[in-house]
Design a protein around this motif. Structure first.
Motif, PDB file in Angstrom:
ATOM      1  N   CYS A  92       0.076   5.363  -2.373  1.00 32.94           N
ATOM      2  CA  CYS A  92      -1.161   4.870  -2.151  1.00 32.94           C
ATOM      3  C   CYS A  92      -2.325   4.458  -1.434  1.00 32.94           C
ATOM      4  O   CYS A  92      -3.616   4.485  -2.618  1.00 32.94           O
ATOM      5  CB  CYS A  92      -0.680   3.546  -0.928  1.00 32.94           C
ATOM      6  SG  CYS A  92       0.882   2.634  -1.020  1.00 32.94           S
ATOM      7  N   LEU A  93      -3.232   6.013  -1.344  1.00 35.39           N
ATOM      8  CA  LEU A  93      -3.687   7.012  -1.566  1.00 35.39           C
ATOM      9  C   LEU A  93      -4.879   6.950  -2.646  1.00 35.39           C
ATOM     10  O   LEU A  93      -5.920   6.923  -3.043  1.00 35.39           O
ATOM     11  CB  LEU A  93      -4.063   8.159   0.075  1.00 35.39           C
ATOM     12  CG  LEU A  93      -4.962   7.484   1.350  1.00 35.39           C
ATOM     13  CD1 LEU A  93      -4.518   8.851   2.218  1.00 35.39           C
ATOM     14  CD2 LEU A  93      -5.565   6.874   1.864  1.00 35.39           C
ATOM     15  N   LEU A  94      -3.433   7.700  -3.219  1.00 33.73           N
ATOM     16  CA  LEU A  94      -3.818   8.350  -4.457  1.00 33.73           C
ATOM     17  C   LEU A  94      -4.415   7.451  -5.688  1.00 33.73           C
ATOM     18  O   LEU A  94      -4.595   7.949  -6.118  1.00 33.73           O
ATOM     19  CB  LEU A  94      -3.040  10.267  -5.125  1.00 33.73           C
ATOM     20  CG  LEU A  94      -3.426  11.031  -3.542  1.00 33.73           C
ATOM     21  CD1 LEU A  94      -2.136  11.950  -3.668  1.00 33.73           C
ATOM     22  CD2 LEU A  94      -4.951  10.954  -3.601  1.00 33.73           C
ATOM     23  N   THR A  95      -2.984   6.799  -6.185  1.00 32.29           N
ATOM     24  CA  THR A  95      -2.835   6.040  -6.982  1.00 32.29           C
ATOM     25  C   THR A  95      -4.144   5.704  -7.401  1.00 32.29           C
ATOM     26  O   THR A  95      -4.440   5.937  -8.328  1.00 32.29           O
ATOM     27  CB  THR A  95      -1.421   5.166  -7.490  1.00 32.29           C
ATOM     28  OG1 THR A  95      -0.279   6.087  -6.466  1.00 32.29           O
ATOM     29  CG2 THR A  95      -1.430   4.263  -7.877  1.00 32.29           C
ATOM     30  N   PRO A  96      -5.203   4.585  -6.744  1.00 31.37           N
ATOM     31  CA  PRO A  96      -5.595   4.181  -6.947  1.00 31.37           C
ATOM     32  C   PRO A  96      -7.043   4.782  -7.755  1.00 31.37           C
ATOM     33  O   PRO A  96      -8.197   4.612  -8.673  1.00 31.37           O
ATOM     34  CB  PRO A  96      -6.688   3.129  -6.094  1.00 31.37           C
ATOM     35  CG  PRO A  96      -5.446   2.835  -5.541  1.00 31.37           C
ATOM     36  CD  PRO A  96      -4.399   4.406  -5.386  1.00 31.37           C
ATOM     37  N   MET A  97      -7.453   5.992  -6.753  1.00 31.47           N
ATOM     38  CA  MET A  97      -7.978   7.169  -7.246  1.00 31.47           C
ATOM     39  C   MET A  97      -8.024   7.667  -8.459  1.00 31.47           C
ATOM     40  O   MET A  97      -9.163   7.549  -9.583  1.00 31.47           O
ATOM     41  CB  MET A  97      -8.186   7.903  -6.125  1.00 31.47           C
ATOM     42  CG  MET A  97      -8.862   7.703  -4.667  1.00 31.47           C
ATOM     43  SD  MET A  97      -8.785   9.653  -3.968  1.00 31.47           S
ATOM     44  CE  MET A  97      -8.415   8.135  -2.332  1.00 31.47           C
ATOM     45  N   ILE A  98      -6.343   8.140  -9.248  1.00 34.21           N
ATOM     46  CA  ILE A  98      -6.409   8.051 -10.165  1.00 34.21           C
ATOM     47  C   ILE A  98      -6.596   7.086 -11.820  1.00 34.21           C
ATOM     48  O   ILE A  98      -7.238   7.538 -12.591  1.00 34.21           O
ATOM     49  CB  ILE A  98      -4.966   8.834 -10.408  1.00 34.21           C
ATOM     50  CG1 ILE A  98      -4.498  10.113  -9.492  1.00 34.21           C
ATOM     51  CG2 ILE A  98      -4.307   9.452 -11.329  1.00 34.21           C
ATOM     52  CD1 ILE A  98      -3.428  10.768  -9.144  1.00 34.21           C
ATOM     53  N   ILE A  99      -6.198   5.742 -11.158  1.00 34.59           N
ATOM     54  CA  ILE A  99      -6.304   5.261 -11.869  1.00 34.59           C
ATOM     55  C   ILE A  99      -7.778   4.652 -12.113  1.00 34.59           C
ATOM     56  O   ILE A  99      -7.632   4.707 -13.804  1.00 34.59           O
ATOM     57  CB  ILE A  99      -5.793   3.727 -11.768  1.00 34.59           C
ATOM     58  CG1 ILE A  99      -4.104   3.917 -11.479  1.00 34.59           C
ATOM     59  CG2 ILE A  99      -5.989   2.324 -12.169  1.00 34.59           C
ATOM     60  CD1 ILE A  99      -3.491   2.600 -11.004  1.00 34.59           C
ATOM     61  N   GLY A 100      -8.901   5.362 -11.013  1.00 36.95           N
ATOM     62  CA  GLY A 100     -10.040   4.240 -11.514  1.00 36.95           C
ATOM     63  C   GLY A 100     -10.545   5.953 -12.158  1.00 36.95           C
ATOM     64  O   GLY A 100     -11.380   5.500 -13.235  1.00 36.95           O
ATOM     65  N   ARG A 101     -10.109   7.075 -12.019  1.00 43.50           N
ATOM     66  CA  ARG A 101     -10.728   8.275 -13.020  1.00 43.50           C
ATOM     67  C   ARG A 101     -10.682   8.078 -14.297  1.00 43.50           C
ATOM     68  O   ARG A 101     -11.051   8.393 -14.562  1.00 43.50           O
ATOM     69  CB  ARG A 101     -10.112   9.035 -11.711  1.00 43.50           C
ATOM     70  CG  ARG A 101     -10.811  10.255 -12.384  1.00 43.50           C
ATOM     71  CD  ARG A 101     -10.564  11.989 -12.346  1.00 43.50           C
ATOM     72  NE  ARG A 101     -11.598  12.036 -10.938  1.00 43.50           N
ATOM     73  CZ  ARG A 101     -12.957  12.778 -10.640  1.00 43.50           C
ATOM     74  NH1 ARG A 101     -13.344  12.842 -11.502  1.00 43.50           N
ATOM     75  NH2 ARG A 101     -13.182  12.344  -9.589  1.00 43.50           N
TER      76      ARG A 101
END
Length: 113
Positions: A92-101
């Motif tokens: 849950c920490l990494l998924t939004p960051m990856i989607i945003g990138r």
């Protein structure tokens, strides 16, 4: 001053306090209760940021992912720590960051065409 601007300043002030507390923990070695409180506050603030960012997306799938990840990061502070909760927290920490990138690269490529 607009309330929205005031809320942003308050949010960034709280993030600065948590970051300062995390750095102070390296040198002062707080006890485990204070360290747990600092970590819970940090994950709650990240969760709030993800929920807020999720509300700004137009795509429903991305919006849902951001909001669910944010809610999980807030809620995990009230659950017993297990291996599965830790794994889900990392996801849950990494998924939004990856989607945003990925989404920001897509927007740049579309703008260039």
């Amino acid at each position: 001053m607009k309330p929205n601007s005031l809320l942003h300043k308050l949010f960034f002030f709280l993030i600065a306090i948590v970051l300062t507390a995390k750095i102070m923990n390296w040198f002062l070695d707080f006890n485990s209760e204070i360290n747990t409180m600092i970590s819970a506050t940090m994950f709650s603030l990240i969760g709030i940021a993800y929920v807020y960012a999720g509300l700004l997306w137009y795509k429903k799938l991305i919006q849902t992912i951001f909001i669910l990840c944010g809610i999980f990061l807030i809620g995990m502070n009230f659950l017993n720590e297990t291996t599965w909760i830790s794994i889900m927290a990392i996801i849950c920490l990494l998924t939004p960051m990856i989607i945003g990138r990925i989404s920001s690269k897509d927007k740049k490529e579309l703008a260039e065409q």
